[in-house]
Design a protein around this motif. Structure first.
Motif, mmCIF file in Angstrom:
data_model
loop_
_atom_site.group_PDB
_atom_site.id
_atom_site.type_symbol
_atom_site.label_atom_id
_atom_site.label_comp_id
_atom_site.label_asym_id
_atom_site.label_seq_id
_atom_site.Cartn_x
_atom_site.Cartn_y
_atom_site.Cartn_z
ATOM 1 N N VAL A 180 -15.410 -34.461 -7.009
ATOM 2 C CA VAL A 180 -14.555 -34.650 -6.025
ATOM 3 C C VAL A 180 -14.193 -32.974 -5.743
ATOM 4 N N VAL A 181 -13.562 -32.852 -4.397
ATOM 5 C CA VAL A 181 -12.582 -31.603 -4.217
ATOM 6 C C VAL A 181 -11.406 -32.162 -4.031
ATOM 7 N N ALA A 182 -10.214 -31.568 -4.602
ATOM 8 C CA ALA A 182 -8.820 -32.021 -4.276
ATOM 9 C C ALA A 182 -8.110 -30.821 -3.981
ATOM 10 N N ARG A 183 -7.211 -31.237 -2.871
ATOM 11 C CA ARG A 183 -6.014 -30.267 -2.544
ATOM 12 C C ARG A 183 -4.912 -30.250 -3.313
ATOM 13 N N VAL A 184 -4.651 -29.528 -4.332
ATOM 14 C CA VAL A 184 -3.577 -29.773 -5.302
ATOM 15 C C VAL A 184 -2.498 -28.539 -5.185
ATOM 16 N N ALA A 185 -1.419 -28.847 -5.834
ATOM 17 C CA ALA A 185 -0.518 -28.035 -5.969
ATOM 18 C C ALA A 185 0.668 -28.641 -7.059
ATOM 19 N N PRO A 186 1.344 -27.634 -7.422
ATOM 20 C CA PRO A 186 2.710 -28.182 -8.226
ATOM 21 C C PRO A 186 3.395 -29.239 -7.668
ATOM 22 N N ASP A 187 4.021 -30.140 -8.436
ATOM 23 C CA ASP A 187 4.551 -31.319 -7.923
ATOM 24 C C ASP A 187 5.770 -30.896 -6.923
ATOM 25 N N VAL A 188 6.270 -29.843 -6.894
ATOM 26 C CA VAL A 188 7.239 -29.401 -6.236
ATOM 27 C C VAL A 188 7.231 -28.888 -5.060
ATOM 28 N N PHE A 189 5.739 -28.674 -4.460
ATOM 29 C CA PHE A 189 5.643 -28.340 -3.256
ATOM 30 C C PHE A 189 4.212 -28.556 -2.880
ATOM 31 N N ARG A 190 3.809 -28.018 -1.733
ATOM 32 C CA ARG A 190 2.394 -28.450 -1.413
ATOM 33 C C ARG A 190 1.715 -27.318 -0.855
ATOM 34 N N ASP A 191 0.515 -26.892 -0.995
ATOM 35 C CA ASP A 191 -0.203 -25.647 -0.653
ATOM 36 C C ASP A 191 -1.754 -25.831 -0.268
ATOM 37 N N ARG A 192 -2.007 -25.805 1.081
ATOM 38 C CA ARG A 192 -3.118 -26.333 1.647
ATOM 39 C C ARG A 192 -4.213 -25.312 1.157
ATOM 40 N N GLU A 193 -3.733 -24.328 0.510
ATOM 41 C CA GLU A 193 -4.900 -23.246 0.280
ATOM 42 C C GLU A 193 -5.303 -23.365 -1.058
ATOM 43 N N HIS A 194 -5.110 -24.138 -1.858
ATOM 44 C CA HIS A 194 -5.173 -24.275 -3.390
ATOM 45 C C HIS A 194 -5.994 -25.581 -3.403
ATOM 46 N N HIS A 195 -7.295 -25.460 -3.937
ATOM 47 C CA HIS A 195 -8.007 -26.510 -4.217
ATOM 48 C C HIS A 195 -9.071 -26.608 -5.794
ATOM 49 N N LEU A 196 -9.036 -27.647 -6.119
ATOM 50 C CA LEU A 196 -10.125 -28.006 -7.186
ATOM 51 C C LEU A 196 -11.460 -28.495 -6.909
ATOM 52 N N VAL A 197 -12.356 -28.035 -7.570
ATOM 53 C CA VAL A 197 -13.706 -28.532 -7.321
ATOM 54 C C VAL A 197 -14.082 -28.939 -8.677
ATOM 55 N N ARG B 133 -8.230 -20.496 -4.536
ATOM 56 C CA ARG B 133 -7.291 -20.085 -3.628
ATOM 57 C C ARG B 133 -7.902 -19.623 -2.568
ATOM 58 N N LEU B 134 -7.682 -20.451 -1.489
ATOM 59 C CA LEU B 134 -8.359 -20.089 -0.172
ATOM 60 C C LEU B 134 -7.571 -18.900 0.418
ATOM 61 N N HIS B 135 -8.172 -18.262 1.572
ATOM 62 C CA HIS B 135 -7.624 -17.633 2.657
ATOM 63 C C HIS B 135 -7.049 -18.722 3.534
ATOM 64 N N ARG C 101 -22.873 -17.561 -1.689
ATOM 65 C CA ARG C 101 -21.964 -16.705 -2.324
ATOM 66 C C ARG C 101 -21.071 -16.193 -1.283
ATOM 67 N N ALA C 102 -21.751 -15.636 -0.099
ATOM 68 C CA ALA C 102 -21.320 -14.734 0.935
ATOM 69 C C ALA C 102 -20.177 -15.797 1.684
ATOM 70 N N ASP C 103 -20.358 -17.024 1.799
ATOM 71 C CA ASP C 103 -19.469 -17.828 2.507
ATOM 72 C C ASP C 103 -18.354 -18.144 1.534
ATOM 73 N N ARG C 104 -18.563 -18.143 0.472
ATOM 74 C CA ARG C 104 -17.273 -18.368 -0.571
ATOM 75 C C ARG C 104 -16.572 -17.184 -0.465
ATOM 76 N N THR C 105 -16.958 -15.968 -0.381
ATOM 77 C CA THR C 105 -16.214 -14.629 -0.346
ATOM 78 C C THR C 105 -15.300 -14.709 0.664
ATOM 79 N N ALA C 106 -15.950 -15.228 1.992
ATOM 80 C CA ALA C 106 -15.009 -15.533 3.063
ATOM 81 C C ALA C 106 -13.887 -16.324 3.192
ATOM 82 N N ASP C 107 -14.166 -17.357 2.200
ATOM 83 C CA ASP C 107 -13.549 -18.521 2.046
ATOM 84 C C ASP C 107 -12.171 -18.335 1.036
ATOM 85 N N VAL C 108 -12.796 -18.018 -0.142
ATOM 86 C CA VAL C 108 -11.988 -17.688 -1.280
ATOM 87 C C VAL C 108 -11.313 -16.568 -1.805
ATOM 88 N N ARG C 109 -10.196 -16.536 -1.599
ATOM 89 C CA ARG C 109 -9.575 -15.305 -2.164
ATOM 90 C C ARG C 109 -9.460 -14.828 -3.789
#
Length: 235
Positions: A165-182, A134-136, A206-214
Motif C-alpha cells: 500500500v501507499v499511505a499518507r502519514v504523519a505524527p499523530d499530532v498533525f497531518r502532512d499531505r506531503e509525507h507518504h510511505l510506500v 517527502r513530496l514537493h 527515476r526522473a518522475d520521482r525526482t520531480a515529485d519527491v524532495r
C-alpha cells in the motif's frame, strides 16, 4: 485502511527488552479491525520497525484508546515516573531504545501483487520494504500516478511481490499531505533484488520521482516471523 508505523533504533544492550516488549502484543489478534501487524529487524544492526494495518481509522483509535498507551510505554523502554528510587528492574539508559519515527495515516493506493489481499501479503511476506517519501508541495496526484504507471510494472515483472500500500502519514499530532510511505511485502530477498535491478534500469521512473519527491529514505528488512500478529481470518 489505516497504517501505523514505528521505526526504531535498538542498541544491542536493549535487544532483549525490545524482544520482551514485542511479546506484549500477543493478544492483539482478537481486537476488531486488525488486518495484521509485522515486525522487521536488521540482523546485524540497530534498525527495527513495526507496521500495523487496520481496517480504518476508527478501529485504530479504538485500540489506541484501550490498550496502546500502556503497551507503547513499556515497548519504548521509558522509565516509569517514581517519587522514590528506581526499582531494580528499571532499564538503564543503555537498555532503552529510540523511536526514530512514530506515524499513522490512511492508505491512498493499493499495490497489487501475488497475494489475494494485504492480509495474505502480511502473512506470507518474509521481506518488508518501506520507502519513506517527502513530496514537493502539490505533487501527490502525480506521485501516485507515477506509481501506477511506472513502479508497479517493474514490481510485477520482477515476480515475488505479494502486495502493498501507499499511505499518507504523519505524527499523530498533525497531518502532512506531503509525507507518504510506500510499503511492499516480498516472498524473499532474491525477489526484491530482481525488482531493485529492474527499477534502477528505468530512467523515466527515476526522473518522475525526482520531480515529485524532495527527500526519500528506505528500509529493506527481513520480517521476524516470531513477532507477527495476524488474525486467523480477515474479511
Amino acid at each position: 485502511m489505516w497504517i501505523k508505523w514505528r521505526d526504531c533504533h535498538v542498541r544491542p544492550e536493549a535487544l532483549e527488552r525490545y524482544r520482551s516488549g514485542r511479546s506484549e502484543w500477543t493478544a492483539l489478534p482478537g481486537h476488531p479491525g486488525l488486518v495484521g501487524q509485522v515486525s522487521a529487524r536488521e540482523p546485524d544492526g540497530p534498525r527495527a520497525c513495526v507496521l500495523d494495518v487496520w481496517a480504518d481509522e476508527a478501529a485504530y483509535l479504538d485500540f489506541r484508546d484501550e490498550r496502546n498507551a500502556a503497551i507503547d510505554a513499556d515497548q519504548m523502554g521509558y522509565a516509569r515516573f517514581r517519587m522514590s528510587e528506581p526499582a531494580e528492574d528499571e532499564p538503564t539508559p543503555e537498555q532503552r531504545y529510540a523511536v526514530l519515527e512514530n506515524a499513522a495515516g490512511p492508505t491512498v493506493l493499493d499495490i497489487p501483487g501475488e497475494a489475494a489481499d494485504l492480509h495474505e501479503a502480511l502473512t506470507r511476506g518474509t521481506v518488508l520494504r518501506v520507502d519513506d517519501c517527502r513530496l514537493h508541495p502539490g505533487r501527490e496526484e502525480h506521485f501516485l500516478a507515477a506509481l501506477r504507471s511506472a513502479w508497479d510494472p517493474a514490481s510485477a515483472a520482477a515476480g515475488g511481490l505479494l502486495g502493498g500500500v501507499v499511505a499518507r502519514v504523519a505524527p499523530d499530532v498533525f497531518r502532512d499531505r506531503e509525507h507518504h510511505l510506500v510499503v511492499t511485502l516480498w516472498t524473499g530477498p532474491d525477489a526484491h533484488r530482481r525488482y531493485a535491478e529492474a527499477d534502477v534500469a528505468a530512467p523515466g521512473a527515476r526522473a518522475d520521482r525526482t520531480a515529485d519527491v524532495r527527500e526519500r529514505t528506505g528500509l529493506v528488512l527481513p520480517v521476524e516471523s516470531d513477532w507477527q500478529v495476524l488474525p486467523r481470518v480477515w474479511f
